[in-house]
Scaffold this active site. Structure first.
Site, PDB file in Angstrom:
ATOM      1  N   CYS A 294       0.812  -1.228   0.000  1.00 35.51           N
ATOM      2  CA  CYS A 294       0.000   0.000   0.000  1.00 35.51           C
ATOM      3  C   CYS A 294       0.842   1.273   0.000  1.00 35.51           C
ATOM      4  CB  CYS A 294      -0.999  -0.009   1.155  1.00 35.51           C
ATOM      5  SG  CYS A 294      -0.294  -0.273   2.788  1.00 35.51           S
TER       6      CYS A 294
ATOM      7  N   ASP B 215      -7.499   5.642  -1.402  1.00 33.98           N
ATOM      8  CA  ASP B 215      -7.191   4.402  -0.683  1.00 33.98           C
ATOM      9  C   ASP B 215      -6.669   3.345  -1.659  1.00 33.98           C
ATOM     10  OD1 ASP B 215      -7.056   2.232   0.976  1.00 33.98           O
ATOM     11  OD2 ASP B 215      -9.145   2.325   1.650  1.00 33.98           O
TER      12      ASP B 215
ATOM     13  N   HIS C 266      -6.144   0.229  -0.958  1.00 33.41           N
ATOM     14  CA  HIS C 266      -6.506  -1.102  -0.486  1.00 33.41           C
ATOM     15  C   HIS C 266      -7.709  -1.668  -1.247  1.00 33.41           C
ATOM     16  CE1 HIS C 266      -4.334   0.894   2.836  1.00 33.41           C
ATOM     17  NE2 HIS C 266      -3.789  -0.300   2.993  1.00 33.41           N
TER      18      HIS C 266
END
Length: 406
Positions: A77, A288, A290
């Protein structure tokens, strides 16, 4: 079965976005140097968010190093956030801050060149393969989680192999930005503009006639501007507290997002990285990484299927007080005048107005520091993809950032 699971995952993500609707607030939204009124400019704001390059977890790419992982889910990430902050710098460098992405619309050639630099393949200069293997020279095993400072060091080294974008990446040390060092790095003579081998019959200069293969698709050096300034990505790793962010730094952090040179912030929570692009009130706005998507395969010189590289949802938000104190601020200065303007803004909005400073901005190189030597591409007859296997012999890892006084 896998297609069904992927569709289900996307449905979950879409549902979660209903919980992330932007608030009906009178507070302005600041995003990468631009200000929006959420009540009157919401469509323009969301268009701006969609236009940012969104790099997420991927799966089914060629194994890293030939035998390593074929997905970065669970560990990549911060690397993806590093790609996003660099991608923002490249968009500003080639397309400008005002550029907007239109789904399935025709895009400039430079846009697709930028995307090719980040494809999940070993010969793309900023791929997950290159970043993970370059991280070995920073003491990180492939598959290990990175912090903001480490990913900044990786980007600085990989940029040395990227002739097309011709970007100078400066990573500050000891919470100190040295103006003299940055100008020395960005105004240095172009040592890589040596003549390459002559083109043989049937070859064109667009096919890459040089003594070294380019590390990035379409990677031909730009003609130097009269000022010879090398566009700058300035990264400032900080630790704004011990276990949580010290509230005295919050307003200064907000001021960074207001600057026209803002390229975002790397940070998040422990082992959970986000790419922060702005704020509203006391909440940070972020992209994000993820979200695991299948790797996009595209041949060099072709258009990239880009729908999965743009977040077409309402951006996520989190309380500033929930931010982990380890962050890295990013700024892009296309010209020397742009950098001088940034220095003035820092002096006026961050240094003079704060009793406790986020970082220092000094004119001259500190006398007690080792001499500053601008990073240079090692003289090897190879591509960046092959070179990264021996980084431990050619680069020295820099020290981690220090904790700010609290």
């Amino acid at each position: 079965m896998e297609a069904v699971l992927a569709k289900y995952e996307n449905q979950i993500n879409v549902f979660s976005d209903y919980l992330e609707e932007l608030p009906d607030s009178d507070d302005p939204v600041w995003m990468l140097g631009q200000c929006y009124n959420i009540k009157t400019d919401k469509s323009e704001l969301l268009s701006d968010v969609r236009s940012r390059l969104w790099f997420t977890y991927r799966k089914k790419f060629s194994p890293i190093g030939g035998t390593g992982p074929s997905s970065d889910a669970g560990w990549g990430c911060m690397l993806r956030c590093g790609q996003m902050i660099l991608g923002q710098a490249l968009v500003c460098r080639h397309l400008g801050r005002e550029w907007r992405w239109v789904p399935e619309g025709e895009q400039p050639a430079e846009y697709h060149r930028i995307l090719h630099c980040f494809l999940d393949r070993k010969d793309s200069c900023y791929s997950i393969h290159q970043m993970a293997q370059m991280g070995v020279g920073e003491g990180k095993s492939v598959g290990e989680w990175y912090g903001p400072n480490t990913v900044a060091q990786v980007l600085k080294k990989l940029a040395l192999f990227d002739e097309w974008n011709s970007l100078a990446v400066y990573v500050s040390m000891d919470n100190t930005v040295v103006i003299e060092d940055i100008k020395k790095q960005c105004l240095q003579a172009d040592h890589e503009s040596r003549p390459g081998r002559p083109c043989t019959s049937g070859e064109s200069s667009e096919q890459g006639c040089s003594s070294r293969p380019p590390a990035c698709p379409f990677s031909q050096p730009h003609a130097r501007s009269p000022s010879r300034w090398k566009p700058l990505l300035l990264v400032i790793p900080l630790r704004m507290g011990i276990n949580s962010i010290n509230p005295v730094y919050i307003q200064a952090l907000k001021e960074c997002f207001k600057m026209p040179q803002s390229c975002g912030v790397l940070g998040g929570k422990p082992n959970l990285a986000y790419y922060f692009i702005g704020f509203i009130g006391d909440e940070l706005i972020y992209l994000d990484p993820h979200n695991t998507q299948t790797a996009v395969d595209s041949e060099s010189g072709t258009l990239v299927d880009d729908l999965s590289y743009h977040c077409q949802r309402t951006p996520h938000r989190m309380k500033i007080t929930s931010l982990d104190p380890s962050v890295a601020l990013g700024f892009f200065c296309k010209s020397e005048e742009d950098f001088d303007s940034w220095c003035n803004l820092v002096q006026q909005e961050i240094l003079k107005k704060r009793n406790l400073r986020m970082f220092e901005l000094v004119e001259k190189h500190p006398s007690h520091w080792p001499p500053f030597v601008p990073p240079a591409k090692p003289e090897v007859q190879t591509t960046g993809a092959e070179f990264i296997e021996s980084t431990d012999q050619l680069f020295e890892s820099e020290e981690e950032f220090e904790i700010l006084n609290v």
